[in-house]
Design an enzyme around this catalytic site. Structure first.
Site, PDB file in Angstrom:
ATOM      1  N   CYS A  18      15.665  56.772  54.592  1.00 42.38           N
ATOM      2  CA  CYS A  18      16.683  55.484  54.782  1.00 42.38           C
ATOM      3  C   CYS A  18      16.361  54.563  53.821  1.00 42.38           C
ATOM      4  CB  CYS A  18      16.730  55.106  56.181  1.00 42.38           C
ATOM      5  SG  CYS A  18      16.729  56.220  57.132  1.00 42.38           S
TER       6      CYS A  18
ATOM      7  N   ARG B  40      18.792  56.709  46.659  1.00 41.39           N
ATOM      8  CA  ARG B  40      17.862  57.508  47.664  1.00 41.39           C
ATOM      9  C   ARG B  40      18.704  58.246  48.618  1.00 41.39           C
ATOM     10  NH1 ARG B  40      12.711  54.528  49.134  1.00 41.39           N
ATOM     11  NH2 ARG B  40      12.953  55.471  51.110  1.00 41.39           N
TER      12      ARG B  40
ATOM     13  N   TRP C 109      19.948  58.078  56.589  1.00 34.18           N
ATOM     14  CA  TRP C 109      19.732  59.708  56.671  1.00 34.18           C
ATOM     15  C   TRP C 109      19.645  60.085  57.817  1.00 34.18           C
ATOM     16  CZ3 TRP C 109      20.599  63.135  52.922  1.00 34.18           C
ATOM     17  CH2 TRP C 109      20.065  62.600  51.394  1.00 34.18           C
TER      18      TRP C 109
ATOM     19  N   ASN D  91      13.161  53.393  59.540  1.00 37.37           N
ATOM     20  CA  ASN D  91      13.372  54.178  58.664  1.00 37.37           C
ATOM     21  C   ASN D  91      11.907  55.259  59.095  1.00 37.37           C
ATOM     22  OD1 ASN D  91      13.208  56.020  56.578  1.00 37.37           O
ATOM     23  ND2 ASN D  91      12.324  54.394  55.074  1.00 37.37           N
ATOM     24  N   GLY D  92      12.457  56.630  59.388  1.00 36.17           N
ATOM     25  CA  GLY D  92      11.309  57.473  59.665  1.00 36.17           C
ATOM     26  C   GLY D  92      11.625  58.191  61.004  1.00 36.17           C
TER      27      GLY D  92
ATOM     28  N   GLU E  91       3.344  79.268  42.472  1.00 33.64           N
ATOM     29  CA  GLU E  91       3.847  77.937  42.444  1.00 33.64           C
ATOM     30  C   GLU E  91       3.453  77.117  41.236  1.00 33.64           C
ATOM     31  OE1 GLU E  91       6.293  76.426  43.725  1.00 33.64           O
ATOM     32  OE2 GLU E  91       6.101  74.505  43.236  1.00 33.64           O
TER      33      GLU E  91
ATOM     34  N   LYS F 117       6.318  75.797  38.268  1.00 29.82           N
ATOM     35  CA  LYS F 117       6.312  74.488  37.642  1.00 29.82           C
ATOM     36  C   LYS F 117       6.508  74.783  36.181  1.00 29.82           C
ATOM     37  CE  LYS F 117       7.446  72.644  40.622  1.00 29.82           C
ATOM     38  NZ  LYS F 117       7.841  73.655  41.330  1.00 29.82           N
TER      39      LYS F 117
ATOM     40  N   GLU G  40       9.741  76.135  34.942  1.00 31.87           N
ATOM     41  CA  GLU G  40      11.080  75.350  34.795  1.00 31.87           C
ATOM     42  C   GLU G  40      10.915  74.148  34.373  1.00 31.87           C
ATOM     43  OE1 GLU G  40      12.070  74.266  38.766  1.00 31.87           O
ATOM     44  OE2 GLU G  40      10.110  73.855  39.697  1.00 31.87           O
TER      45      GLU G  40
ATOM     46  N   HIS H 179      -4.557  96.776  36.200  1.00 30.96           N
ATOM     47  CA  HIS H 179      -3.465  97.527  36.142  1.00 30.96           C
ATOM     48  C   HIS H 179      -2.188  97.332  35.229  1.00 30.96           C
ATOM     49  CE1 HIS H 179      -6.152  99.288  39.434  1.00 30.96           C
ATOM     50  NE2 HIS H 179      -6.285  97.938  39.854  1.00 30.96           N
TER      51      HIS H 179
ATOM     52  N   LYS I 210      18.973  70.378  41.656  1.00 30.92           N
ATOM     53  CA  LYS I 210      17.935  70.096  42.370  1.00 30.92           C
ATOM     54  C   LYS I 210      18.232  70.930  43.860  1.00 30.92           C
ATOM     55  CE  LYS I 210      14.692  68.089  44.658  1.00 30.92           C
ATOM     56  NZ  LYS I 210      13.315  68.431  44.265  1.00 30.92           N
TER      57      LYS I 210
END
Ligand code: AGP
Length: 609
Positions: free
Chosen positions: A2, A27, A74, A100-101, A481, A485, A488, A504, A604
């Protein structure tokens, strides 16, 4: 997450806080509201939808106030409706709060309050917090004392902002893990969840430390600690422009979000590890369910899938709980074999990925229990899952997911430890793990200090034609991962592979221009990985090793060794290795002039098949 705003001073407070909310729109949110003093009452105007909806109602007639708080939400507990929007009153309408949270123990508090006759208008955890503050305030203490005492009763990651119609000259706020900053003006003071909402009014910012209570009046700002002792007020001058303020002063959102990871690690565990180092996960399945589950299926895409691989590693190596990981796009069309006692876990930063949502619906059709590990609260996957654990990583703006990944992996560790606690799995030292999770922010800070070394390394390898990411065990999953990164954001061909598999076939690709980055953070198998490094070096390949600081083996087999802190658990060592890999990908992309935050061809949130 938020947006939070507050103002006290000679300007029209309603105009100021509305403007602040507009500066926080990036946000994301789904409802908004404002509380301001009008005579001796707190007037609250709030609406679902965008700020324009709120503006239509709010400015139907001119408003004049010298103190106001405002919030863009949110949806967390309860959908994006007018009733659930903030601000929320306490039971006497003497106090209004924005938040917020996530308050993890709000259900327990709500039951307790209802038993005492409290009535609630919304489904939110925030309204429960308002009633807790109202209850403390009714004992005749100051507003800041009521907030201080109330914060001790709340568990979770939160930032609270409170005003009252009795102490009409002050705004009180406090935080535990969620962001909150104050702006010190001349004859006026402000607060916000993010610096961009302060800069048009002041560049003198006061960072609120965790558990500190701040009191804002026209005359000034005062701070008290969790025990009520006064603290000095230190300001920081912010010379960012607005655009870079939204990036926290960093050149790109991705770098900001990589550097936010220590803070995110604090947010992930906030309220979820108690003072006895026990895991507290509110609102998920009852203990009987955890004792029944015989298999876990983790379903996700991209980075979230890689976090799922780490979840598998934890569940199987620590809990001995059989676990499979599926790409959502494969799962939804693969007619999977699912045990009726299995649990399906859906991992998603956005909570809107079409393939993952479709896989979720398939599981629900088959009446399989579903659990979400999601960052965006109120998102489709969060709403569709039977239960959801929120990663509390804050808004992730850059297309390349970084802080959400580490948050997802930390949640898997928390969930695994919670299951171990419930099932009393022999040999799992839950308290020791929990204490180490509470140290992860510090370990991540140490990893971020490697940035200068990583920038130099990036300059040396930025033109490589191909980069292998290799490892064994958890290091192999982190390698996947790291490879994504670099692919992309720097558009460099990469290949992740278990280190022992190179001979192999993939070894055929090694030439003097090809770089192989080995994760070797597990001392138990490091010798085997060193042998694999030597296989690459013997064919003139360039080797970079990421190891824990205690390592003495890899110097002999690597052209460059990056040393990260050593934790008590190999799983956490491997997780920390993603930080230098994120930095390496970022700086290679930056040196090569790539776009970074909005890479070509990517979005995104992939809300289409
Ligand atoms: C990762 O950097 C990419 N942004 C992408 O792979 C992403 O992780 C994937 O699309 C899943 O998104 P989600 O976590 O929002 O479901």
């Amino acid at each position: 997450m938020c947006g939070i705003a507050g103002y006290v001073g000679p300007k029209n407070a309603v105009d100021v806080v509305f403007d602040q909310l507009k500066r926080l729109e990036y946000r994301g949110y789904d409802s908004a509201g404002i509380a301001y003093l009008q005579d001796d009452k707190i007037a609250v105007t709030k609406r679902a939808g965008k700020l324009s909806e709120l503006g239509k109602v709010l400015f139907e007639s001119p408003k004049q106030a010298e103190l106001a708080i405002a919030h863009s939400r949110w949806a967390t507990h309860g959908g994006p409706t007018d009733e659930n929007a903030h601000p929320h009153y306490d039971q006497y309408e003497r106090v209004a709060i924005i938040h917020n949270g996530i308050i993890e123990n709000y259900l327990e508090l709500k039951e307790h309050l209802i038993a005492k006759g409290h009535k609630f208008k919304s489904q939110t955890d925030t309204e429960v917090a308002a009633h807790v503050i109202g209850e403390e305030y009714a004992n005749g203490v100051s507003l800041e004392e009521a907030v201080r005492l109330s914060a001790k009763r709340l568990r979770g990651a939160f930032a609270l902002v409170v005003m009252s119609n009795t102490e009409k000259d002050k705004i009180v706020c406090t935080r535990n893990a969620s962001p909150l900053v104050l702006g010190m003006g001349v004859g006026e003071n402000l607060l916000a969840s993010d610096i961009p909402a302060l800069l048009p009014y002041t560049r003198e910012v006061v960072i609120v430390e965790e558990h500190v209570v701040a009191v804002l009046t026209r005359e000034g700002i005062s701070l008290i600690d969790a025990e009520g002792r006064s603290l000095p007020v230190k300001t920081t001058h912010i010379d960012w422009d607005i655009a870079s303020a939204e990036r926290g002063g960093f050149e790109h959102f991705m770098l900001k979000e990589v550097h936010e990871q220590p803070q995110v690690m604090r947010q992930v565990v906030a309220g979820r590890i108690d003072e006895k180092s026990k895991i507290r996960l509110e609102g998920i399945f009852g203990e009987n369910v955890w004792n029944e589950i015989d298999r876990v299926n983790i379903i996700a895409c991209g980075t979230a899938y890689h976090a799922g691989l780490m979840g598998k590693h934890f569940f199987e190596s620590v809990l001995r709980l059989p676990t499979d990981v599926y790409y959502s796009s494969e799962f939804r069309y693969g007619d999977p074999v699912l045990s009726p006692k299995s649990l399906a876990i859906f991992v998603s930063q956005s909570g809107e990925t079409a393939d993952t949502l479709a896989a979720l619906k398939l599981c629900k059709d088959r009446r399989i229990r579903t659990l979400g590990i999601v960052n965006v609260i109120g998102s489709s996957i969060a709403r569709e899952c039977d239960r959801t654990i929120f990663t509390q990583a804050g808004p992730e703006i850059s297309v390349a997911s970084t802080k959400a990944y580490t948050a997802q992996v930390m949640v898997f560790a928390l969930l695994g430890l919670y299951i171990a606690q419930v099932q009393e799995v022999p040999g799992v030292k839950v308290e020791e793990w929990a204490d180490e999770l509470l140290q992860m922010d510090g370990f991540a800070e140490q990893c971020l200090k490697l940035e200068d070394e990583i920038v130099t390394l990036a300059g040396e390898i930025k033109d490589m034609p191909l980069c292998f990411f290799l490892g064994r065990g958890a290091d192999a999953f982190v390698a996947a991962e790291g490879a994504l990164k670099l692919k992309e954001i720097a558009y460099i061909p990469t290949q992740e592979y278990p280190a022992g598999e190179m001979k192999h076939g993939p070894l055929a690709l090694i030439t003097k221009d090809v770089v192989s980055i080995f994760g070797a953070t597990d001392p138990r198998i490091r010798e085997k990985v060193v042998s694999n490094m030597k296989e690459v070096q013997a064919r003139s390949g360039k080797v970079i090793a990421i190891v824990t600081e205690d390592d003495t083996l890899t110097e002999q087999a690597a052209d460059h060794v990056v040393r990260i802190p050593k934790t008590k658990f190999e799983f956490l060592n491997a997780l920390l290795a993603i930080v230098p890999l994120q930095l390496l990908s970022y700086h290679i992309a930056r040196l090569n002039g790539c776009e970074i935050d909005q890479p070509r061809n990517l979005a995104k949130s992939v809300t289409v098949e």
